[in-house]
Design an enzyme around this catalytic site. Structure first.
Site, mmCIF file in Angstrom:
data_model
loop_
_atom_site.group_PDB
_atom_site.id
_atom_site.type_symbol
_atom_site.label_atom_id
_atom_site.label_comp_id
_atom_site.label_asym_id
_atom_site.label_seq_id
_atom_site.Cartn_x
_atom_site.Cartn_y
_atom_site.Cartn_z
ATOM 1 N N LYS A 173 0.806 -1.322 0.081
ATOM 2 C CA LYS A 173 -0.061 0.039 0.083
ATOM 3 C C LYS A 173 0.793 1.206 0.071
ATOM 4 O O LYS A 173 0.611 2.325 -0.635
ATOM 5 C CB LYS A 173 -0.948 -0.003 0.987
ATOM 6 C CG LYS A 173 -2.159 -0.818 0.998
ATOM 7 C CD LYS A 173 -3.064 -1.109 2.345
ATOM 8 C CE LYS A 173 -3.858 -2.319 2.064
ATOM 9 N NZ LYS A 173 -4.623 -2.807 3.424
ATOM 10 N N GLN B 201 -4.984 -1.674 9.777
ATOM 11 C CA GLN B 201 -4.820 -3.055 9.065
ATOM 12 C C GLN B 201 -4.935 -4.016 9.943
ATOM 13 O O GLN B 201 -4.944 -4.403 11.053
ATOM 14 C CB GLN B 201 -3.176 -3.296 8.689
ATOM 15 C CG GLN B 201 -2.713 -4.498 7.866
ATOM 16 C CD GLN B 201 -3.470 -4.519 6.584
ATOM 17 O OE1 GLN B 201 -3.901 -3.227 5.762
ATOM 18 N NE2 GLN B 201 -3.922 -5.294 5.795
ATOM 19 N N ASP C 121 -11.636 2.638 4.550
ATOM 20 C CA ASP C 121 -11.929 1.108 4.725
ATOM 21 C C ASP C 121 -13.412 0.849 4.519
ATOM 22 O O ASP C 121 -13.787 -0.176 4.059
ATOM 23 C CB ASP C 121 -11.600 0.470 5.636
ATOM 24 C CG ASP C 121 -10.297 -0.347 5.744
ATOM 25 O OD1 ASP C 121 -9.908 -0.740 4.414
ATOM 26 O OD2 ASP C 121 -9.374 -0.664 6.666
HETATM 27 N N1 GUN Z 1 -6.664 -6.647 5.925
HETATM 28 C C1 GUN Z 1 -6.765 -7.604 4.600
HETATM 29 N N2 GUN Z 1 -7.459 -6.698 3.816
HETATM 30 C C2 GUN Z 1 -7.685 -5.596 4.562
HETATM 31 C C3 GUN Z 1 -8.507 -4.399 4.059
HETATM 32 O O1 GUN Z 1 -9.036 -4.219 2.994
HETATM 33 N N3 GUN Z 1 -8.578 -3.320 5.023
HETATM 34 C C4 GUN Z 1 -7.834 -3.613 6.447
HETATM 35 N N4 GUN Z 1 -7.819 -2.417 7.103
HETATM 36 N N5 GUN Z 1 -7.228 -4.772 6.528
HETATM 37 C C5 GUN Z 1 -7.192 -5.657 5.531
#
Ligand code: GUN
Length: 292
Positions: free
Chosen positions: A53, A97, A120
């Site tokens: 990311k 995350q 998110d």
């Molecule tokens: N862990 C795996 N996919 C995601 C996501 O889309 N957002 C977050 N915050 N954690 C994740």
């Protein structure tokens, strides 16, 4: 014949569009969108995802701040960091995350995020808006699936979609998006999970199957009908012939030739997810700029 849904390429096309948008922001001498990430603990997969990311934010040219908290950090410590991000004047949107360590109540964390910065789309205010077909942030993976189907002009409306897994990250939001009254929805959705009896009865009838269970090779060729469209959200590390490989939740070899479309792993949904998160961050930035 089975055609691959090339998420990697579509994500690159979307990235190009995002870069053009960022150039316009730069041209107007406006502040660049800024994503915040809170990473607590040392889950290896989470570290890899977060690094991806950050790398994409850097490539695209948007700002990204990472707060890393050590393993066993308390809920209070994480809540303090969320509070800081909520009040940070430059951060437009942020994520925590997931997964988070089991001693932490994830709901408490999500509830404490300012919904305006919840890129998110996990806060109940945003989840509710999504369910009610209102403008909001869509969870990135679910949004990525919809976008990929749209780019390949795959008709969703009137189709029977079976979703396997009901996580807040994928299964639940994608079942809402696929079923809502919208041109990128209008599907008849069956949401299945651990307690579903005779899963194959549903999958055998499905036009579209979305699998997000985290079990390598879970969906097999004998569970699908000919011509089914298969979306594989799983990214599982397996050891084969002394090598570590990535395998999806779909047993690729047994469905290949029977399905009409399938997302590969890697190179399917994964790259789409990051682009959708960045799109959400830009949306949050525009919203904040227009309200200031
Ligand atoms: N862990 C795996 N996919 C995601 C996501 O889309 N957002 C977050 N915050 N954690 C994740």
């Amino acid at each position: 014949m089975t055609e691959l849904l090339n998420g990697k390429q579509i994500a690159l096309d979307i990235k190009k569009e995002i870069c053009e948008e960022i150039e316009k922001i730069k041209h107007k001498k406006k502040r660049l969108p800024h994503l915040g990430i809170i990473l607590s603990g040392n889950n290896v997969e989470s570290i890899i995802y977060v690094n991806r990311k950050i790398k994409e934010c850097n490539n695209i040219g948007i700002s990204c701040s990472l707060v890393e908290l050590p393993k066993h950090s308390s809920e209070k410590t994480i809540l303090q960091e969320i509070h800081k991000m909520n009040n940070h004047p430059l951060i437009d949107g942020f994520i925590i995350q997931l997964p988070i360590e089991p001693h932490i109540n994830v709901d408490n964390l999500i509830l404490s995020i300012n919904p305006e910065k919840d890129v998110d789309g996990f806060h109940p205010a945003n989840f509710g808006k999504m369910a009610l077909n209102m403008n909001t942030f869509f969870p990135a993976t679910a949004y990525g699936i919809i976008k990929l189907l749209q780019k390949y002009k795959i008709k969703i409306s009137g189709k029977h979609t079976v979703v396997i897994g009901r996580s807040r990250i994928v299964g639940l939001p994608i079942s809402i998006l696929m079923s809502r009254k919208h041109f990128l929805g209008n599907s008849t959705v069956t949401l299945t999970h651990t307690y579903t009896n005779n899963l194959y009865v549903y999958t055998k009838q499905a036009d579209i199957i979305i699998v997000a269970v985290g079990i390598p090779g879970f969906l097999t060729g004998n569970m699908i009908k000919k011509g089914a469209i298969l979306i594989d959200v799983g990214i599982n590390k397996i050891n084969k012939e002394m090598k570590t490989m990535l395998k999806g939740d779909i047993d690729f070899d047994s469905v290949f030739g029977k399905a009409s479309y399938i997302t590969p792993v890697p190179g399917g949904i994964g790259p789409m997810t990051i682009m959708m998160l960045i799109k959400n961050t830009i949306k949050a930035a525009y919203k904040r700029l227009s309200s200031n």
